[in-house]
Design a protein around this motif. Structure first.
Motif, short mmCIF file in Angstrom:
data_model
loop_
_atom_site.label_atom_id
_atom_site.label_comp_id
_atom_site.label_asym_id
_atom_site.label_seq_id
_atom_site.Cartn_x
_atom_site.Cartn_y
_atom_site.Cartn_z
N ALA A 299 23.50 61.70 65.59
CA ALA A 299 22.52 62.14 66.59
C ALA A 299 21.08 62.06 66.09
CB ALA A 299 22.82 63.57 67.03
N LEU A 300 20.87 61.56 64.88
CA LEU A 300 19.52 61.57 64.31
C LEU A 300 18.60 60.58 65.02
CD1 LEU A 300 19.28 59.65 60.93
CD2 LEU A 300 20.80 59.04 62.80
N ASP A 301 17.30 60.78 64.82
CA ASP A 301 16.34 59.79 65.32
C ASP A 301 15.76 59.04 64.12
OD1 ASP A 301 14.14 61.24 64.20
OD2 ASP A 301 14.16 62.56 65.97
N ALA A 302 14.92 58.07 64.41
CA ALA A 302 14.44 57.16 63.36
C ALA A 302 13.68 57.88 62.25
CB ALA A 302 13.57 56.08 63.99
N THR A 303 13.13 59.04 62.53
CA THR A 303 12.32 59.74 61.51
C THR A 303 13.18 60.52 60.52
OG1 THR A 303 12.08 61.69 62.93
CG2 THR A 303 10.41 59.95 63.14
N ASP A 304 14.49 60.65 60.80
CA ASP A 304 15.36 61.48 59.96
C ASP A 304 16.19 60.67 58.97
OD1 ASP A 304 14.57 63.87 61.07
OD2 ASP A 304 16.08 63.81 62.66
N VAL A 305 16.03 59.37 58.92
CA VAL A 305 16.91 58.53 58.11
C VAL A 305 16.89 58.94 56.64
CG1 VAL A 305 17.29 56.17 57.26
CG2 VAL A 305 16.77 56.55 59.67
N GLU A 306 15.71 59.08 56.06
CA GLU A 306 15.62 59.40 54.64
C GLU A 306 16.25 60.75 54.34
OE1 GLU A 306 12.34 59.45 50.99
OE2 GLU A 306 11.67 59.32 53.09
N ARG A 307 16.00 61.74 55.19
CA ARG A 307 16.55 63.08 54.97
C ARG A 307 18.08 63.07 55.03
NH1 ARG A 307 18.46 66.85 58.29
NH2 ARG A 307 17.76 65.71 60.15
N ILE A 308 18.65 62.39 56.01
CA ILE A 308 20.10 62.34 56.15
C ILE A 308 20.73 61.60 54.97
CG2 ILE A 308 21.99 61.36 57.51
CD1 ILE A 308 20.88 63.85 58.75
N LEU A 309 20.12 60.49 54.55
CA LEU A 309 20.66 59.73 53.43
C LEU A 309 20.62 60.56 52.14
CD1 LEU A 309 19.18 56.16 54.03
CD2 LEU A 309 21.55 56.89 54.33
N GLN A 310 19.55 61.29 51.94
CA GLN A 310 19.45 62.12 50.74
C GLN A 310 20.55 63.19 50.71
OE1 GLN A 310 15.40 63.49 50.84
NE2 GLN A 310 14.62 61.75 49.65
N LYS A 311 20.91 63.67 51.88
CA LYS A 311 21.94 64.69 51.97
C LYS A 311 23.33 64.10 51.84
CE LYS A 311 23.75 68.31 55.02
NZ LYS A 311 23.63 68.99 56.33
N ALA A 312 23.56 62.95 52.51
CA ALA A 312 24.90 62.36 52.54
C ALA A 312 25.21 61.54 51.29
CB ALA A 312 25.05 61.47 53.79
N LEU A 313 24.16 60.91 50.74
CA LEU A 313 24.33 60.07 49.55
C LEU A 313 23.45 60.64 48.44
CD1 LEU A 313 23.96 56.60 51.33
CD2 LEU A 313 26.10 57.74 50.75
N PRO A 314 23.95 61.56 47.66
CA PRO A 314 23.13 62.28 46.68
C PRO A 314 22.41 61.37 45.69
CG PRO A 314 25.28 63.30 46.92
CD PRO A 314 25.34 62.01 47.67
N SER A 315 22.94 60.18 45.42
CA SER A 315 22.31 59.32 44.41
C SER A 315 21.19 58.49 44.96
CB SER A 315 23.36 58.40 43.77
OG SER A 315 23.98 57.60 44.74
N VAL A 316 20.93 58.58 46.29
CA VAL A 316 19.82 57.80 46.87
C VAL A 316 18.50 58.28 46.31
CG1 VAL A 316 18.54 57.30 48.99
CG2 VAL A 316 21.03 57.22 48.98
#
Length: 316
Positions: A299-316
């Motif tokens: 459900a995220l929008d384009a501005t949340d990509v970095e935040r979601i990736l940091q949460k879902a993929l800790p090594s990002v």
């Protein structure tokens, strides 16, 4: 005496799985060649795709040498020769014909009216393309980014190629465009929510990713540190991979879906032994994404990509 029996049993299981998978892929390739033969024209891109599929099929036989009975291997090789002949016939009936047509009709084409020649030029330009999503960094990729199918050769409209993504979230779960095959290559630090499809998903060179897909066949090559949430009716295949974890398809995206193979059995073509493969594991239940996680990701929008990736993929 028990150990040889175990090896023989494991080899027989691998042989049966390999032969079933080979016949399925061979049938799919033969069908695509027959469909191409019935087309008015076939693009070089489509021929390249058929050649690639034939090469992968040939390599699978070579890799399985010594692990399947010689009789079965000869049968597979003979069937492959028949497909090679069919594909060679397709090449001869397509490329040379178009060259002769342009040479012999070039002078007439110059003299013909523009309203006759223009559609031919447009059709030729369209047939050189394929459905592709590529070269994105830190982006939310959605069905809106898919190219217009009308600009793609008819025989390629149901195949999608995805490559060269870095730190992206690709969400095609609700894509309305019909896709029967996915080819994915060179993706890292990304989340791929893929559409449901009746055909195959072939992935190469994934690093630190999450993949969600429901498909008929799944093959992953040369990838590492990736979690796969999968619903499939056959055994997934990996090769030259390590640190791959498999979990069930999230109910969030399809509450009524039947979870095939709850005790997933992955065929590792790089580990044809009686011992468990060290290259994959079942994703621990406590480590799997929760329904709330999937809701946030989808459900995220384009501005949340970095935040979601940091949460879902800790090594990002």
């Amino acid at each position: 005496m028990a150990e040889p029996q175990l090896v023989d049993g494991s080899r027989w299981n691998f042989s049966q799985t390999f032969l079933n998978n080979f016949q399925s892929l061979r049938s799919d390739l033969q069908t695509r060649i027959e469909q191409a033969n019935q087309s008015v024209s076939i693009s070089q891109q489509a021929l390249d795709g058929l050649n690639l599929q034939l090469a992968e099929l040939s390599k699978s036989i070579v890799d399985a040498t010594g692990s399947i009975p010689k009789f079965d291997q000869r049968n597979c090789e003979n069937q492959l020769k028949e497909i090679e002949q069919s594909l060679e016939g397709l090449r001869k009936s397509s490329a040379p014909a178009s060259k002769f047509a342009f040479k012999r009709k070039a002078r007439e084409a110059v003299q013909s009216s523009s309203n006759v020649s223009t559609p031919s030029i447009k059709a030729s330009a369209a047939s050189t393309s394929s459905l592709t999503l590529s070269s994105y960094t830190m982006k939310l990729v959605t069905p809106d980014d898919l190219p217009d199918p009308e600009t793609v050769a008819p025989e390629l409209r149901s195949e999608l190629s995805i490559h060269d993504l870095d730190s992206c979230i690709l969400n095609l779960i609700n894509a309305k465009q019909e896709i029967s095959a996915l080819h994915i290559r060179n993706v890292k630090n990304s989340i791929l929510l893929l559409p449901t499809l009746d055909g195959s998903v072939i992935l190469h060179d994934l690093i630190n990713c999450i993949v969600v897909v429901k498909c008929h066949q799944f093959r992953m090559h040369s990838s590492r540190s990736t979690d796969v949430y999968l619903s499939i009716q056959s055994n997934p295949i990996i090769e030259h991979c390590h640190s791959i974890q498999f979990g069930p398809y999230p109910a969030t995206f399809s509450p009524t879906i039947v979870q095939h193979n709850p005790d997933v059995s992955v065929q590792d073509f790089s580990h044809i032994k009686s011992t468990p493969s060290p290259n994959w594991t079942v994703l621990d239940e406590g480590a799997r994404k929760s329904p709330e996680d999937w809701q946030s990701i989808s459900a995220l929008d384009a501005t949340d990509v970095e935040r979601i990736l940091q949460k879902a993929l800790p090594s990002v």
